[in-house]
Write a protein that holds these residues in place. Sequence first.
Motif, PDB file in Angstrom:
ATOM      1  N   THR A  52      -8.569   9.958   4.317  1.00 33.88           N
ATOM      2  CA  THR A  52      -9.116   9.394   3.091  1.00 33.88           C
ATOM      3  C   THR A  52      -8.095   8.435   2.485  1.00 33.88           C
ATOM      4  O   THR A  52      -6.963   8.838   2.199  1.00 33.88           O
ATOM      5  N   ILE A  88      -5.885   6.438  -0.035  1.00 35.95           N
ATOM      6  CA  ILE A  88      -5.479   6.353  -1.430  1.00 35.95           C
ATOM      7  C   ILE A  88      -4.476   5.211  -1.542  1.00 35.95           C
ATOM      8  O   ILE A  88      -3.632   5.019  -0.673  1.00 35.95           O
ATOM      9  N   THR A 133      -9.461   5.442  -3.370  1.00 33.22           N
ATOM     10  CA  THR A 133      -8.994   5.923  -4.665  1.00 33.22           C
ATOM     11  C   THR A 133      -7.688   5.210  -4.988  1.00 33.22           C
ATOM     12  O   THR A 133      -6.797   5.115  -4.143  1.00 33.22           O
ATOM     13  N   CYS A 143      -6.162  14.041  -5.834  1.00 32.19           N
ATOM     14  CA  CYS A 143      -6.415  13.827  -4.411  1.00 32.19           C
ATOM     15  C   CYS A 143      -6.315  15.132  -3.628  1.00 32.19           C
ATOM     16  O   CYS A 143      -5.304  15.831  -3.712  1.00 32.19           O
ATOM     17  N   ASN A 182      -4.927  12.885   2.965  1.00 29.22           N
ATOM     18  CA  ASN A 182      -4.977  11.494   2.536  1.00 29.22           C
ATOM     19  C   ASN A 182      -4.076  10.603   3.382  1.00 29.22           C
ATOM     20  O   ASN A 182      -3.007  11.008   3.833  1.00 29.22           O
ATOM     21  N   ALA A 198      -2.072   7.152   2.825  1.00 32.93           N
ATOM     22  CA  ALA A 198      -1.643   6.397   1.650  1.00 32.93           C
ATOM     23  C   ALA A 198      -1.178   4.991   2.005  1.00 32.93           C
ATOM     24  O   ALA A 198      -0.528   4.767   3.029  1.00 32.93           O
ATOM     25  N   GLU A 209      -0.016  16.390  -0.067  1.00 34.30           N
ATOM     26  CA  GLU A 209      -1.385  15.897   0.123  1.00 34.30           C
ATOM     27  C   GLU A 209      -1.463  14.718   1.088  1.00 34.30           C
ATOM     28  O   GLU A 209      -2.548  14.283   1.464  1.00 34.30           O
TER      29      GLU A 209
END
Length: 246
Positions: free
Chosen positions: A101, A103, A129, A176, A180, A182, A199
């Motif tokens: 995901t 971020i 995000t 979050c 993730n 990043a 995370e």
Amino acid sequence: MSKQIFTLKSSRPLTHDTYEMVFSGDTSDITAAGQFINIELPERYLRRPISICDWTEDTCTILVRVAGEGTAEMVAMGVGTKFDVLSGLGNGFDPALCDGTPILLGGGIGLAPMYGLARRMIEAGTVPTVIAGFRTGADVLYKDEFEALGCKFYVATEDGTVGTKGYVTTAAAEHCPEGNYAFVCGPTPMLKAVDGLAELTDGQFSFEARMACGFGACVGCTTAVKGGYKRICKDGPILYKEELVW
């Protein structure tokens, strides 16, 4: 990389010390979010390296924080001023490598390249995000612009005047889940703290460094990585989590 003449198209203050400047010119050498331009200023020996915030076929947008006499002179220049610019420097972020995901984490003026990255992610069908960190609420910038793209946008301020009280890492842990990937830009202490987030599974980190040439000739911005050394201007500014040395 190419040498171009960019013409100042518009300029506006975002905070007490940060400005958005939009130039018109040939941007064909800009190929990825996270690259930078190196701007020559009158009677200044060294150019100023500035991250690219966003670009189109014929415009380039940067965010400039006034940090000294050179940048103060730069933001005071009027529309129509022409600048000698080295364009399309650095390697840029590679969203294709994101396996989790996404971020986007920006500290202060380090938020700038995240806008162009976010816009291209959304155009490709991925909504990231975005978490931005500032000293105080008066320093918050580009919130409306990110939200207009459709991003989830969270703010952390050191004094708690806006958003989460604390740092980018505080807000990341709060908003979050695990897993993730990043994309990060900001001062080195922030990058190091983000690298330690539980995370975070992997990521790409944009490093700041003092530069003379901006294209790898002077070796003045060399930094240690696992297995050797890299030049922030030429081999970076994006380095990868697995090669970082603190």
